[in-house]
Design an enzyme around this catalytic site. Structure first.
Site, short mmCIF file in Angstrom:
data_model
loop_
_atom_site.label_atom_id
_atom_site.label_comp_id
_atom_site.label_asym_id
_atom_site.label_seq_id
_atom_site.Cartn_x
_atom_site.Cartn_y
_atom_site.Cartn_z
N HIS A 70 -12.49 58.37 51.43
CA HIS A 70 -11.77 59.12 50.27
C HIS A 70 -12.31 57.72 49.73
O HIS A 70 -12.60 56.58 49.46
CB HIS A 70 -10.61 58.84 51.03
CG HIS A 70 -9.61 57.33 51.30
ND1 HIS A 70 -10.47 56.59 52.89
CD2 HIS A 70 -9.16 56.38 51.01
CE1 HIS A 70 -9.92 55.53 53.22
NE2 HIS A 70 -9.20 55.25 51.75
N ALA A 96 -29.14 49.75 57.58
CA ALA A 96 -27.89 48.33 57.97
C ALA A 96 -27.40 47.98 56.15
O ALA A 96 -27.65 48.09 55.88
CB ALA A 96 -29.06 47.03 58.33
N ALA A 114 -31.70 49.27 53.22
CA ALA A 114 -30.04 48.42 54.05
C ALA A 114 -29.72 48.12 52.63
O ALA A 114 -29.98 47.98 51.69
CB ALA A 114 -30.67 47.88 54.51
N THR A 119 -23.87 56.89 45.67
CA THR A 119 -22.11 57.34 45.05
C THR A 119 -22.76 59.07 44.63
O THR A 119 -22.12 59.95 43.98
CB THR A 119 -22.64 56.42 43.87
OG1 THR A 119 -23.04 57.03 42.78
CG2 THR A 119 -21.47 55.21 44.32
N LYS A 120 -23.82 59.37 44.77
CA LYS A 120 -25.16 60.65 44.36
C LYS A 120 -25.44 60.90 45.90
O LYS A 120 -26.43 60.67 46.15
CB LYS A 120 -25.46 61.08 43.22
CG LYS A 120 -24.85 60.22 42.45
CD LYS A 120 -25.16 60.75 40.31
CE LYS A 120 -23.90 60.32 39.65
NZ LYS A 120 -24.33 59.38 38.34
#
Length: 186
Positions: A70, A96, A114, A119-120
């Protein structure tokens, strides 16, 4: 008197400390996890919408990775929270402290480096790194680039791991051998 103060402080703190949540709790709430997965300590799954997370088979998620379904950044302005599912397909490695954002799918056989912020969606057989994460190679290209490292480096068997009950002597030996190079465990 000290007991009374201690109990008072403990009662006040209890209000502010979240109760510990186990992987089984997320599964009971609807999160799906496949077979043979390795979820390392400190991984955070979005508690408020964990049923939007689907993890395939043979997935490794390294320590302190974060899967967020969310985005409430505009909640105070629009009165809405953006939601998105997260799908981690089979045979994926997530490094990580990687952050997987809402609406992302990580394709089969992929590696997320890491500290990356994804985002896509990442296609299958890809290596993605950075902020924001970008595909930098196919897994095969990455393996081709790193194969020479395996041939030149020290390698260690299972007895050099915690699960293999590494001895104090082998810990010291491994440290000395790896002071200036990268090693590999097989």
């Amino acid at each position: 008197m000290m007991n009374r103060i201690f109990n008072f402080v403990r009662a006040r703190l209890k209000k502010y400390i979240l109760e510990e949540i186990w992987l089984e709790d997320y599964i009971k709430m609807g999160m799906k996890i496949g077979e043979n997965c390795s979820i390392q300590p400190g991984v955070i799954f979005d508690y408020s919408h964990c049923w939007l997370i689907k993890i395939g088979n043979n997935v490794t998620i390294a320590p302190q990775a974060y899967l967020l379904t969310h985005d409430a950044s505009t909640k105070s302005i629009t009165n809405y929270t953006k939601l998105g599912s997260i799908t981690i397909e089979d045979n994926v490695f997530i490094g990580a402290r990687a952050l997987i954002m809402p609406g992302v799918t990580i394709g089969k056989n992929s590696i997320v480096g890491a500290g990356s912020i994804v985002t896509k969606s990442i296609p299958s057989d890809s290596v993605a790194v950075g902020n924001p994460a970008k595909v930098v190679a196919t897994v095969q290209e990455y393996l081709n680039k790193t194969n020479h490292l395996i041939e030149k480096s020290h390698t260690y068997d299972h007895s050099y791991t915690i699960k293999g009950k590494i001895s104090a002597n082998n810990k010291d030996k491994m440290y000395q051998e790896l002071m200036n190079e990268m090693g590999f465990v097989v």
